[in-house]
Scaffold this active site. Structure first.
Site, short mmCIF file in Angstrom:
data_model
loop_
_atom_site.label_atom_id
_atom_site.label_comp_id
_atom_site.label_asym_id
_atom_site.label_seq_id
_atom_site.Cartn_x
_atom_site.Cartn_y
_atom_site.Cartn_z
N HIS A 58 3.29 84.36 28.41
CA HIS A 58 2.94 83.85 27.09
C HIS A 58 3.29 82.37 26.96
O HIS A 58 2.71 81.66 26.14
CB HIS A 58 3.66 84.62 26.00
CG HIS A 58 3.26 86.06 25.91
ND1 HIS A 58 1.98 86.46 25.62
CD2 HIS A 58 3.97 87.20 26.09
CE1 HIS A 58 1.91 87.78 25.62
NE2 HIS A 58 3.11 88.26 25.91
N HIS A 63 11.23 77.13 24.57
CA HIS A 63 9.91 77.41 25.12
C HIS A 63 8.88 76.52 24.43
O HIS A 63 9.21 75.79 23.49
CB HIS A 63 9.56 78.90 24.96
CG HIS A 63 9.59 79.36 23.55
ND1 HIS A 63 10.72 79.94 22.97
CD2 HIS A 63 8.67 79.34 22.57
CE1 HIS A 63 10.46 80.23 21.71
NE2 HIS A 63 9.22 79.87 21.44
N HIS A 118 4.70 75.62 22.96
CA HIS A 118 3.43 76.08 22.41
C HIS A 118 2.40 74.96 22.49
O HIS A 118 2.73 73.78 22.30
CB HIS A 118 3.60 76.51 20.95
CG HIS A 118 4.45 77.73 20.79
ND1 HIS A 118 3.96 79.01 20.91
CD2 HIS A 118 5.78 77.86 20.51
CE1 HIS A 118 4.94 79.88 20.72
NE2 HIS A 118 6.05 79.20 20.49
N HIS A 168 10.22 75.04 20.79
CA HIS A 168 11.10 75.86 19.97
C HIS A 168 12.41 76.05 20.74
O HIS A 168 12.41 76.65 21.83
CB HIS A 168 10.47 77.22 19.68
CG HIS A 168 9.34 77.17 18.71
ND1 HIS A 168 8.48 78.22 18.51
CD2 HIS A 168 8.94 76.18 17.87
CE1 HIS A 168 7.58 77.88 17.59
NE2 HIS A 168 7.85 76.65 17.19
N THR A 208 5.97 85.55 17.31
CA THR A 208 5.30 86.52 18.18
C THR A 208 5.83 87.90 17.84
O THR A 208 6.89 88.04 17.23
CB THR A 208 5.57 86.22 19.67
OG1 THR A 208 6.99 86.16 19.88
CG2 THR A 208 4.96 84.90 20.08
#
Length: 246
Positions: A85, A110, A112, A129, A197
């Site tokens: 992801h 992580h 995005h 994040h 998520t």
């Protein structure tokens, strides 16, 4: 000092750690965001929650009760995982922040593409994040929006060994300091939200920096090549209050 495995076990609810999940999900298609709540009873909050993230940041008001965030980030080795992801990075234990007199340890960070949060409707190229957890089990996420500009030294070291296939993990033995991912200006917006998520758990303290960070076009493209789109759509704020610290 607690080990990485201990911290990972503490936050199994945070899906980007690669923990076992009730049902597979995606950012597009039949298992995309519109279907998350239908994939598993554990994901109901994705549709029924009243404080879901991400949101469009607007209407913030200065809160004089807020304090500057104190950073206790240190240089450590890091474990980098492609979890299917996103690219997720776990620093060795030791880094933390103090927010409103509470210590939150940095567990992982992580990425995005594009950003999930927007500001007055403006979408940034990417977003980082940084996930923190207090001793009481409360989650706090620092959000750093990214736009194209100068290259970033920390990202350069991470991307050099970035795993390309889902499920792959690499260890970076040279020590990196996550403070290199933060903007110089530490003014921020604070609001309550959720995991972005599944299972979309609420009760997460969000801190979004007002100033954006820069990555080079090459660095952004390197991530986008792996994850062209891994951002949840904006959620209804339901009258949520956004506090500002200047």
């Amino acid at each position: 000092m607690f080990g990485i495995r201990f911290f990972a076990a503490l936050i199994l609810a945070w899906p980007l750690l690669g923990a076992a999940q009730s049902a597979p999900w995606a950012y597009e298609g039949k298992t995309g965001p519109a279907a998350w709540a239908k994939l598993s009873p554990d994901y109901r909050a994705c549709a029924s929650g009243r404080e879901q993230s991400p949101i469009d940041i607007r209407g913030a008001r200065i809160d004089k009760a807020l304090k500057p965030i104190t950073f206790g980030y240190i240089a450590t080795t890091m474990t980098v995982t492609n979890n299917g992801h996103t690219i997720e990075v776990e620093p060795a234990p030791g880094s933390y922040i103090l927010y409103n007199d509470t210590r939150y340890d940095l567990v992982q960070f992580h990425f995005h593409h594009p950003s999930e949060e927007t500001v007055l409707g403006h979408l940034s190229d990417m977003e980082i994040h940084l996930v923190h957890k207090s001793a009481e089990g409360k989650l706090l996420v620092l959000s750093v929006r990214i736009n194209e500009g100068a290259p970033n030294a920390v990202i350069a070291s991470l991307w050099e060994k970035m795993p390309k296939k889902a499920g792959e993990t690499v260890k970076i033995t040279s020590e990196l300091n996550p403070s290199g991912l933060l903007p110089v200006n530490r003014a921020y917006w604070a609001f309550m939200g959720s995991l972005t998520t599944p299972p979309c758990t609420e009760g997460v303290q969000w801190i979004a920096f007002e100033q954006e960070k820069e990555l080079s076009r090459v660095q952004i493209k390197a991530f986008a090549t792996l994850y062209k789109f891994n951002a949840r759509p904006l959620q209804n704020p339901h009258g949520r209050k956004i506090a500002a610290f200047e």
